[in-house]
Design a protein around this motif. Sequence first.
Motif, mmCIF file in Angstrom:
data_model
loop_
_atom_site.group_PDB
_atom_site.id
_atom_site.type_symbol
_atom_site.label_atom_id
_atom_site.label_comp_id
_atom_site.label_asym_id
_atom_site.label_seq_id
_atom_site.Cartn_x
_atom_site.Cartn_y
_atom_site.Cartn_z
ATOM 1 N N SER A 199 0.829 -1.213 0.000
ATOM 2 C CA SER A 199 0.000 0.000 0.000
ATOM 3 C C SER A 199 0.859 1.258 0.000
ATOM 4 O O SER A 199 0.568 2.216 -0.723
ATOM 5 C CB SER A 199 -0.924 0.017 1.215
ATOM 6 O OG SER A 199 -1.880 -0.995 1.122
ATOM 7 N N ARG A 200 1.928 1.263 0.797
ATOM 8 C CA ARG A 200 2.812 2.431 0.850
ATOM 9 C C ARG A 200 3.552 2.606 -0.472
ATOM 10 O O ARG A 200 3.706 3.730 -0.969
ATOM 11 C CB ARG A 200 3.808 2.290 2.005
ATOM 12 C CG ARG A 200 4.768 3.433 2.145
ATOM 13 C CD ARG A 200 4.077 4.732 2.491
ATOM 14 N NE ARG A 200 5.086 5.775 2.724
ATOM 15 C CZ ARG A 200 4.819 7.040 2.881
ATOM 16 N NH1 ARG A 200 3.574 7.464 2.852
ATOM 17 N NH2 ARG A 200 5.783 7.898 3.076
ATOM 18 N N GLU B 114 2.489 1.734 -3.417
ATOM 19 C CA GLU B 114 1.497 2.261 -4.355
ATOM 20 C C GLU B 114 1.202 3.738 -4.072
ATOM 21 O O GLU B 114 1.123 4.559 -4.994
ATOM 22 C CB GLU B 114 0.201 1.449 -4.267
ATOM 23 C CG GLU B 114 -0.838 1.875 -5.275
ATOM 24 C CD GLU B 114 -2.096 1.035 -5.197
ATOM 25 O OE1 GLU B 114 -3.159 1.559 -5.592
ATOM 26 O OE2 GLU B 114 -2.032 -0.124 -4.747
ATOM 27 N N GLU B 115 1.050 4.083 -2.802
ATOM 28 C CA GLU B 115 0.770 5.469 -2.412
ATOM 29 C C GLU B 115 1.835 6.431 -2.921
ATOM 30 O O GLU B 115 1.533 7.549 -3.350
ATOM 31 C CB GLU B 115 0.699 5.552 -0.879
ATOM 32 C CG GLU B 115 0.493 6.931 -0.307
ATOM 33 C CD GLU B 115 0.564 6.918 1.221
ATOM 34 O OE1 GLU B 115 0.921 7.963 1.786
ATOM 35 O OE2 GLU B 115 0.273 5.878 1.838
#
Length: 116
Positions: free
Chosen positions: A87-88, A90-91
């Motif tokens: 997630s990080r 991708e962020e």
Amino acid sequence: MIVGIGTDMVVIDRFREMLARRPGLAERLLTEGELALSMESQAARFSAKESLAKALGSPGGMRWLDCEVIKSAGGVPSFVNVGTVASRVEELGIGRIHLSISHDGGFATTMVVCER
């Protein structure tokens, strides 16, 4: 474009002693595949995860087991990221993560470069 750089060094004997003092810690830091490796390689995997966390800005809430260090058939190390770490990544819009690992003389050292 470089999004983040992280580096880390682990004293292998100190890592071994830390794991011996804290039962269950190894299983919270390293995946099953990583735990099957030598202590030198385990210390290097932990160092790689530290380097990646630094390159990602060291945000809180990332889980150690959401990142695994693997090697290609040719011996090139890389990360498999899931959950909080993915997630990080991708962020931040990261498309490529470079990883360099070395262990010798009682030390494990790593460097990570994240690119967008």
